[in-house]
Design an enzyme around this catalytic site. Structure first.
Site, PDB file in Angstrom:
ATOM      1  N   ARG A  60       0.901 103.806 127.875  1.00 39.00           N
ATOM      2  CA  ARG A  60       0.276 103.298 127.694  1.00 39.00           C
ATOM      3  C   ARG A  60      -0.841 102.651 128.705  1.00 39.00           C
ATOM      4  O   ARG A  60      -1.824 102.432 129.125  1.00 39.00           O
ATOM      5  CB  ARG A  60       1.110 102.158 129.297  1.00 39.00           C
ATOM      6  CG  ARG A  60       2.275 102.383 128.672  1.00 39.00           C
ATOM      7  CD  ARG A  60       2.527 101.670 130.095  1.00 39.00           C
ATOM      8  NE  ARG A  60       4.445 100.915 130.241  1.00 39.00           N
ATOM      9  CZ  ARG A  60       5.345 102.308 130.197  1.00 39.00           C
ATOM     10  NH1 ARG A  60       5.137 103.658 130.393  1.00 39.00           N
ATOM     11  NH2 ARG A  60       6.738 102.148 130.193  1.00 39.00           N
TER      12      ARG A  60
ATOM     13  N   LYS B 270     -24.988  91.768 121.394  1.00 40.45           N
ATOM     14  CA  LYS B 270     -23.319  90.989 121.328  1.00 40.45           C
ATOM     15  C   LYS B 270     -23.204  91.585 122.792  1.00 40.45           C
ATOM     16  O   LYS B 270     -22.299  90.603 123.397  1.00 40.45           O
ATOM     17  CB  LYS B 270     -22.972  92.337 120.220  1.00 40.45           C
ATOM     18  CG  LYS B 270     -21.802  92.457 120.866  1.00 40.45           C
ATOM     19  CD  LYS B 270     -21.209  93.237 119.904  1.00 40.45           C
ATOM     20  CE  LYS B 270     -18.845  92.340 119.551  1.00 40.45           C
ATOM     21  NZ  LYS B 270     -18.248  92.760 118.630  1.00 40.45           N
TER      22      LYS B 270
ATOM     23  N   ASN C 140     -18.247  85.544 115.652  1.00 44.27           N
ATOM     24  CA  ASN C 140     -17.070  84.392 114.656  1.00 44.27           C
ATOM     25  C   ASN C 140     -17.794  84.066 113.832  1.00 44.27           C
ATOM     26  O   ASN C 140     -17.366  83.437 113.332  1.00 44.27           O
ATOM     27  CB  ASN C 140     -16.113  84.363 114.917  1.00 44.27           C
ATOM     28  CG  ASN C 140     -14.962  85.591 116.337  1.00 44.27           C
ATOM     29  OD1 ASN C 140     -14.966  86.047 115.799  1.00 44.27           O
ATOM     30  ND2 ASN C 140     -14.438  84.637 116.947  1.00 44.27           N
TER      31      ASN C 140
ATOM     32  N   LYS D 179     -13.041  94.949 121.301  1.00 45.30           N
ATOM     33  CA  LYS D 179     -12.063  94.701 120.280  1.00 45.30           C
ATOM     34  C   LYS D 179     -11.920  95.919 119.955  1.00 45.30           C
ATOM     35  O   LYS D 179     -12.692  97.075 119.392  1.00 45.30           O
ATOM     36  CB  LYS D 179     -12.573  93.561 119.782  1.00 45.30           C
ATOM     37  CG  LYS D 179     -12.118  92.257 120.323  1.00 45.30           C
ATOM     38  CD  LYS D 179     -12.414  91.417 118.649  1.00 45.30           C
ATOM     39  CE  LYS D 179     -13.029  89.537 119.803  1.00 45.30           C
ATOM     40  NZ  LYS D 179     -13.046  88.514 118.341  1.00 45.30           N
TER      41      LYS D 179
ATOM     42  N   HIS E  61     -13.191  85.668 106.328  1.00 46.50           N
ATOM     43  CA  HIS E  61     -11.406  86.991 106.443  1.00 46.50           C
ATOM     44  C   HIS E  61     -10.815  86.182 104.940  1.00 46.50           C
ATOM     45  O   HIS E  61     -10.073  86.874 104.353  1.00 46.50           O
ATOM     46  CB  HIS E  61     -11.210  86.244 107.594  1.00 46.50           C
ATOM     47  CG  HIS E  61     -11.647  87.193 108.989  1.00 46.50           C
ATOM     48  ND1 HIS E  61     -11.138  86.708 110.516  1.00 46.50           N
ATOM     49  CD2 HIS E  61     -12.818  88.076 108.633  1.00 46.50           C
ATOM     50  CE1 HIS E  61     -11.960  87.695 111.282  1.00 46.50           C
ATOM     51  NE2 HIS E  61     -12.387  88.432 110.721  1.00 46.50           N
TER      52      HIS E  61
ATOM     53  N   HIS F  74     -17.249  84.148 110.010  1.00 42.29           N
ATOM     54  CA  HIS F  74     -15.882  85.130 109.959  1.00 42.29           C
ATOM     55  C   HIS F  74     -14.863  83.960 109.450  1.00 42.29           C
ATOM     56  O   HIS F  74     -13.618  84.713 109.071  1.00 42.29           O
ATOM     57  CB  HIS F  74     -15.608  85.784 111.129  1.00 42.29           C
ATOM     58  CG  HIS F  74     -16.441  86.609 111.196  1.00 42.29           C
ATOM     59  ND1 HIS F  74     -18.112  87.075 111.249  1.00 42.29           N
ATOM     60  CD2 HIS F  74     -16.004  88.290 111.364  1.00 42.29           C
ATOM     61  CE1 HIS F  74     -18.344  87.547 111.259  1.00 42.29           C
ATOM     62  NE2 HIS F  74     -17.425  89.112 111.323  1.00 42.29           N
TER      63      HIS F  74
ATOM     64  N   GLU G 112     -23.871  91.857 109.676  1.00 38.49           N
ATOM     65  CA  GLU G 112     -23.260  91.585 111.025  1.00 38.49           C
ATOM     66  C   GLU G 112     -24.925  90.850 112.335  1.00 38.49           C
ATOM     67  O   GLU G 112     -24.868  90.813 113.076  1.00 38.49           O
ATOM     68  CB  GLU G 112     -23.098  92.087 111.620  1.00 38.49           C
ATOM     69  CG  GLU G 112     -21.637  92.523 110.712  1.00 38.49           C
ATOM     70  CD  GLU G 112     -20.528  91.304 111.090  1.00 38.49           C
ATOM     71  OE1 GLU G 112     -20.789  89.672 112.433  1.00 38.49           O
ATOM     72  OE2 GLU G 112     -18.738  91.104 110.616  1.00 38.49           O
TER      73      GLU G 112
ATOM     74  N   GLU H  16     -12.868  86.483 124.684  1.00 39.20           N
ATOM     75  CA  GLU H  16     -13.126  84.837 124.118  1.00 39.20           C
ATOM     76  C   GLU H  16     -12.371  83.975 124.463  1.00 39.20           C
ATOM     77  O   GLU H  16     -11.062  83.710 123.833  1.00 39.20           O
ATOM     78  CB  GLU H  16     -12.284  85.561 122.952  1.00 39.20           C
ATOM     79  CG  GLU H  16     -12.948  85.125 121.323  1.00 39.20           C
ATOM     80  CD  GLU H  16     -12.678  85.650 120.458  1.00 39.20           C
ATOM     81  OE1 GLU H  16     -13.296  86.971 120.443  1.00 39.20           O
ATOM     82  OE2 GLU H  16     -12.672  84.901 119.052  1.00 39.20           O
TER      83      GLU H  16
ATOM     84  N   ARG I 291     -17.689  83.868 123.075  1.00 40.59           N
ATOM     85  CA  ARG I 291     -17.784  84.991 122.617  1.00 40.59           C
ATOM     86  C   ARG I 291     -17.274  84.679 120.942  1.00 40.59           C
ATOM     87  O   ARG I 291     -17.621  85.248 120.126  1.00 40.59           O
ATOM     88  CB  ARG I 291     -16.471  86.201 122.962  1.00 40.59           C
ATOM     89  CG  ARG I 291     -16.592  87.287 122.146  1.00 40.59           C
ATOM     90  CD  ARG I 291     -15.818  88.845 122.749  1.00 40.59           C
ATOM     91  NE  ARG I 291     -15.444  89.964 122.188  1.00 40.59           N
ATOM     92  CZ  ARG I 291     -15.712  90.500 121.927  1.00 40.59           C
ATOM     93  NH1 ARG I 291     -15.057  91.088 123.981  1.00 40.59           N
ATOM     94  NH2 ARG I 291     -15.506  91.410 121.380  1.00 40.59           N
TER      95      ARG I 291
ATOM     96  N   HIS J 168     -17.040  93.568 104.488  1.00 37.54           N
ATOM     97  CA  HIS J 168     -16.560  93.131 105.490  1.00 37.54           C
ATOM     98  C   HIS J 168     -18.283  92.366 105.318  1.00 37.54           C
ATOM     99  O   HIS J 168     -18.042  91.068 105.986  1.00 37.54           O
ATOM    100  CB  HIS J 168     -15.964  93.343 106.813  1.00 37.54           C
ATOM    101  CG  HIS J 168     -16.184  92.582 107.767  1.00 37.54           C
ATOM    102  ND1 HIS J 168     -15.265  91.678 108.107  1.00 37.54           N
ATOM    103  CD2 HIS J 168     -16.675  92.426 109.127  1.00 37.54           C
ATOM    104  CE1 HIS J 168     -15.670  90.272 109.380  1.00 37.54           C
ATOM    105  NE2 HIS J 168     -16.524  91.706 110.344  1.00 37.54           N
TER     106      HIS J 168
HETATM  107  N1  GLY Z   1     -16.887  90.886 116.005  1.00 37.92           N
HETATM  108  C1  GLY Z   1     -16.441  89.701 116.830  1.00 37.92           C
HETATM  109  C2  GLY Z   1     -15.956  90.507 118.404  1.00 37.92           C
HETATM  110  O1  GLY Z   1     -16.318  91.434 118.661  1.00 37.92           O
HETATM  111  O2  GLY Z   1     -15.614  89.097 119.135  1.00 37.92           O
END
Ligand code: GLY
Length: 338
Positions: free
Chosen positions: A106, A212, A230, A128, A237, A233, A170, A222, A226, A248
């Site tokens: 956990r 960021k 993307n 993330k 993707h 993206h 990025e 998000e 946030r 990527h």
């Molecule tokens: N890579 C996008 C984010 O961390 O929200």
């Protein structure tokens, strides 16, 4: 040493020499390192003092099977709730190890030494983590902040050009989203200068991380802003799914160029800015030609399962350093490229 940034008072981001910083941030007690064979070869002395779990390399190992193999090693090594997990590697290592740490018993505390440009400016920062499921990107994961992230520009010296370039995609993304000065700075320098000038690189990394951390500080989960991170993206993707040979960053560069085209067609981005975005990415060495025909890519976007209420949240640049998010059905998104 003081952190350069602090995300939500939970995650300290350091830019500087790994060895100096690590000794000050690692907690007392048991530490288990998760890394990969390349990092073990390049930086063995950094890993040597700890029990180490090595995982494979490449997007194909970002799976629940790899996470399960990490849990098994944690059990063998007797990891318990007090164990601290230190992930040392690029975005794939930190995504997978962060997820394993955040869910084992956990949740164990964890921190990162981020060893790629892409990891430093994006993947390792912001909490993330997760894995792909059946090739669908990041379908399982959590939002759990690492206690610290160490971004050491000196570690980027050993990166192959292709990996370094992937990180620059990025950086350009961050600049287009929210930092016109960063965009101008990259535009004023060549790929070679960005690679070799340590001070310039540290400034560029810091500026991209600032974009960021500012956004994540306001919207960790998000729910809104946030989503801007993307940019490019949705198509990236789909590109990665259709063309696994592309990394990527390469896919993000193509996705960013294509969404800039669409933003002009929608009347939200001046054409001159679209040209600047495309020219900068091309000058950094990206091939901006979609690797497969657009209809195939768009079919993949429509098939992609990652939506909310059937809608994609499409990030559109509206200028250099500014963007907006528009909810759209996948079909409306595909129509932008007819
Ligand atoms: N890579 C996008 C984010 O961390 O929200």
């Amino acid at each position: 040493m003081k952190p350069t940034f602090n995300v939500r008072e939970q995650s300290e981001i350091y830019i500087g020499p790994t060895a100096d910083i690590l000794s000050g941030v690692l907690p007392e007690g048991r530490v288990i390192v998760v890394s990969d064979a390349t990092i073990d070869r390049l930086y063995h002395p950094l890993l040597a003092p700890y029990d180490t779990v090595l995982i494979g390399a490449g997007e194909s190992i970002k799976t629940l099977q790899t996470v399960e193999s990490i849990y098994r090693r944690f059990i063998e090594l007797g990891a318990d709730r007090s164990t601290f997990v230190l992930a040392v590697g690029g975005g794939i290592v930190t995504d997978v190890a962060g997820f394993a740490a955040a869910t084992y018993m956990r949740g164990l505390s964890f921190g990162f030494v981020s060893t790629t440009l892409l990891g430093q400016v994006d993947a390792s920062v912001g909490g993330k983590n997760g894995v792909n499921v059946d090739g669908y990107k990041n379908m399982a994961g959590t939002f759990t902040q690492p206690r610290f992230v160490i971004c050491d520009p000196a570690l980027l010296r050993t990166l192959p050009d292709r990996e370094f370039r992937a990180g620059l995609a990025e950086v350009v993304k961050a600049a287009v989203i929210a930092d016109a000065d960063l965009f101008a700075c990259i535009a004023q320098n060549t790929f070679g200068q960005l690679r070799s000038d340590a001070e310039l690189l540290a400034d560029v990394v810091a500026a991209a991380i600032r974009v960021k951390t500012d956004i994540v500080g306001r919207d960790e989960r998000e729910r809104g802003e946030r989503r801007k991170l993307n940019l490019g993206h949705t198509l990236a993707h789909a590109i990665e799914k259709c063309s696994p040979a592309m990394n990527h960053g390469e896919a993000v560069a193509v996705g960013t160029a294509l969404i800039a085209d669409a933003a002009v067609r929608l009347g939200v981005l001046p054409d001159a800015d679209r040209v600047r975005i495309r020219e900068l990415l091309a000058r950094l060495g990206f091939d901006l030609t979609p690797p497969v025909a657009m209809p195939l890519l768009l079919k993949e976007v429509v098939r992609d399962k990652k939506r909310e209420d059937g809608l994609l949240h499409v990030v559109l640049p509206v200028g250099i350093g500014d963007c907006t998010v528009r909810p759209m059905t996948p079909e409306a998104f595909a129509a932008l490229f007819d």
